[in-house]
Design an enzyme around this catalytic site. Structure first.
Site, mmCIF file in Angstrom:
data_model
loop_
_atom_site.group_PDB
_atom_site.id
_atom_site.type_symbol
_atom_site.label_atom_id
_atom_site.label_comp_id
_atom_site.label_asym_id
_atom_site.label_seq_id
_atom_site.Cartn_x
_atom_site.Cartn_y
_atom_site.Cartn_z
ATOM 1 N N ARG A 92 0.840 -1.209 0.000
ATOM 2 C CA ARG A 92 0.000 0.000 0.000
ATOM 3 C C ARG A 92 0.872 1.256 0.000
ATOM 4 N NH1 ARG A 92 -4.808 1.720 4.272
ATOM 5 N NH2 ARG A 92 -4.868 3.928 3.733
ATOM 6 N N CYS A 167 -18.903 -1.411 0.106
ATOM 7 C CA CYS A 167 -17.989 -0.377 0.584
ATOM 8 C C CYS A 167 -18.697 0.320 1.739
ATOM 9 C CB CYS A 167 -17.723 0.613 -0.547
ATOM 10 S SG CYS A 167 -16.666 1.986 -0.063
ATOM 11 N N HIS A 197 -16.035 4.619 -4.901
ATOM 12 C CA HIS A 197 -15.102 5.723 -4.660
ATOM 13 C C HIS A 197 -15.165 6.787 -5.769
ATOM 14 C CE1 HIS A 197 -12.428 3.443 -1.490
ATOM 15 N NE2 HIS A 197 -13.709 3.522 -1.161
ATOM 16 N N TYR A 245 -14.166 10.599 -1.755
ATOM 17 C CA TYR A 245 -13.085 10.242 -2.693
ATOM 18 C C TYR A 245 -13.027 11.147 -3.919
ATOM 19 C CZ TYR A 245 -11.489 6.286 -0.063
ATOM 20 O OH TYR A 245 -10.918 5.510 0.902
HETATM 21 C C1 G6P Z 1 -12.695 4.229 3.439
HETATM 22 C C2 G6P Z 1 -12.910 3.405 2.216
HETATM 23 C C3 G6P Z 1 -12.374 2.023 2.341
HETATM 24 C C4 G6P Z 1 -10.965 2.055 2.814
HETATM 25 C C5 G6P Z 1 -10.851 2.851 4.097
HETATM 26 C C6 G6P Z 1 -9.373 3.085 4.360
HETATM 27 O O1 G6P Z 1 -13.611 3.991 4.384
HETATM 28 O O2 G6P Z 1 -14.229 3.332 1.835
HETATM 29 O O3 G6P Z 1 -12.444 1.424 1.076
HETATM 30 O O4 G6P Z 1 -10.504 0.760 3.012
HETATM 31 O O5 G6P Z 1 -11.413 4.117 3.988
HETATM 32 O O6 G6P Z 1 -9.156 3.349 5.667
HETATM 33 P P1 G6P Z 1 -7.688 3.346 6.217
HETATM 34 O O7 G6P Z 1 -7.826 3.449 7.686
HETATM 35 O O8 G6P Z 1 -7.066 2.033 5.752
HETATM 36 O O9 G6P Z 1 -7.002 4.514 5.573
#
Ligand code: G6P
Length: 426
Positions: A92, A167, A197, A245
């Site tokens: 990531r 999601c 997103h 997003y």
């Molecule tokens: C949002 C998105 C998810 C994503 C998350 C990331 O809620 O909808 O798809 O996984 O944020 O959160 P993080 O704590 O991993 O940055």
């Protein structure tokens, strides 16, 4: 009635305690008999699974099992929840940093970061779905694995399992808007449209009455106070409420500059948060979901999953916002494309509800991103460099062919261990 078997692939995720907490509360009429947490990482499984077991030991009506054997987890399952991360946080962080070198935002799901993630993830998710065809062909696959829309698109094009992409953003928007209206989220319905997103709310009903004007004015008022992710003038221009997003498109350059200045990426932050969460989870005296899980972005994910499973299992004919094959619901996009829209949920699964055409001023963006997504699925399946380049070139955030080429070289190299399809000679 036979109890349900729910398999969670990626059960070692720090999010799992939220799911277990939801399963324990009996509100959702879910007769789970067996819940299996499967993960390829035995240490994480032991820590997260250990907490899950302590949580379940008081009051859960289901049997909780932990396994590293995917086939064992899938055998006979009724519902499979996929919440995995191929390459873990290290991958990531590369997704978030590589695009910055080419003048594009670094984000784990949007733009070239999401592209790398999709290429790594699609083959693994298809492997899981193939196992499902053999071991639990009637089961539903509830996919949270990001980029959720693209992964679900690949699953529905290349596999026969009943896959539904989910999601937490739609549920998050419903809660946010309900808060503005001082309404119960259960009473709020959204006319929600777009892709995962990449979505907008263009209608709101509360307790059966039209509440869009009130919700929209609340958004504008918050924007004027600097309490919303978008400016009041952007909101007025759109006449819709964009999901979070869309910042990566509407505020691209500002966010890019912020990301370049930032000491660390969100992935680096999350790596630290997860480390702290895992040490909390390892404490044998902890038997509840800790508050600090709220520092992760996926709030409400378990509510979304369990409410959807309950709607299918109990043939509720409720409306949920999901990633589903378009099938003509959104007239601006191909029928086979996966879109994120309200769908009627019954015992057979999800059926997208017919939607009005997209406003002209967002139509091009949605179509362009969908084309990029289709090409991404094709690239992941074929391992073809030329298709990968075409996908990047088609992405509205990639500014030139030179950047597309540079990005592809870097993404391919950074993901070498996860992209065998691009490295085997013909
Ligand atoms: C949002 C998105 C998810 C994503 C998350 C990331 O809620 O909808 O798809 O996984 O944020 O959160 P993080 O704590 O991993 O940055």
């Amino acid at each position: 009635m036979k109890g349900l078997k729910i398999a969670v692939i990626g059960g070692g995720s720090v999010y799992t305690p939220e799911l277990i907490a939801g399963l324990i509360s009996s509100e959702l009429e879910l007769p789970a008999e067996s819940v299996v947490l499967m993960d390829i990482d035995p240490e994480r499984l032991e820590i997260v699974g250990g907490l899950a077991k302590r949580m379940a030991s008081s009051g859960a009506k289901f049997r909780l099992e932990l396994t590293t054997d995917r086939r064992q987890a899938l055998a006979g399952a009724d519902f499979v929840i996929a919440q995995l991360r191929v390459g873990g946080m290290a991958a990531r962080i590369l997704d978030e940093t590589t695009p910055l070198k080419f003048g594009v935002v670094g984000q784990e799901t949007t733009g070239p970061g999401g592209f790398g993630k999709a290429l790594r993830t699609i083959p693994i998710m298809l492997d899981i779905a193939e196992d499902m065809e053999e071991l639990c062909p009637e089961a539903f696959l509830i996919n949270f694995t990001n980029p959720s829309g693209i992964v679900t698109d690949a699953l529905l094009r290349h596999n026969r399992v009943r896959s539904i992409g989910l999601c937490n953003v739609p549920m998050g928007m419903r809660h946010m808007i309900a808060g503005w209206l001082d309404a119960d989220p259960a009473e709020v319905e959204l006319d929600y449209v777009g892709l995962n997103h990449l979505s907008w709310v263009r209608g709101v009903r509360s307790a059966g009455g039209d509440a869009f004007d009130r919700a929209f004015s609340a958004a504008v008022a918050r924007a004027q106070q600097g309490e919303f992710a978008f400016s009041a003038s952007l909101l007025e221009t759109l006449a819709m409420i964009p999901s979070y997003y869309l910042r990566y498109y509407y505020q691209h350059d500002g966010i890019l500059a912020e990301q370049k200045r930032a000491a660390r990426t969100r992935g680096e932050e999350v790596r630290e948060i997860d480390g702290e969460l895992l040490s909390l989870y390892a404490d044998p005296s902890l038997a509840t979901k800790p508050e600090s899980l709220n520092r992760r972005g996926g709030a409400h994910y378990s509510t979304a999953a369990l409410a959807l499973i309950s709607a299918i299992h109990n043939d509720k004919r409720e409306v949920h916002i999901v990633n589903v094959r378009n099938a003509g619901a959104l007239p601006d996009l191909p029928r086979e494309a996966v879109v994120e829209v309200p769908a009627l949920v019954d015992g057979d699964g999800v059926h997208p509800l017919a939607s009005k055409p997209l406003p002209l001023y967002v139509r091009g963006l949605v179509q362009a991103v969908k084309v990029y997504e289709e090409l991404t699925v094709e690239a992941a399946m074929k391992g073809d460099d030329r298709v990968a380049l075409r996908a990047l070139l088609a992405h509205p955030l990639v500014p030139s062919f030179d950047s597309a080429q540079g990005l592809w070289e870097s993404i391919k190299e950074a993901n070498r261990p996860y992209l065998p399809q691009f490295f085997t000679s013909p």
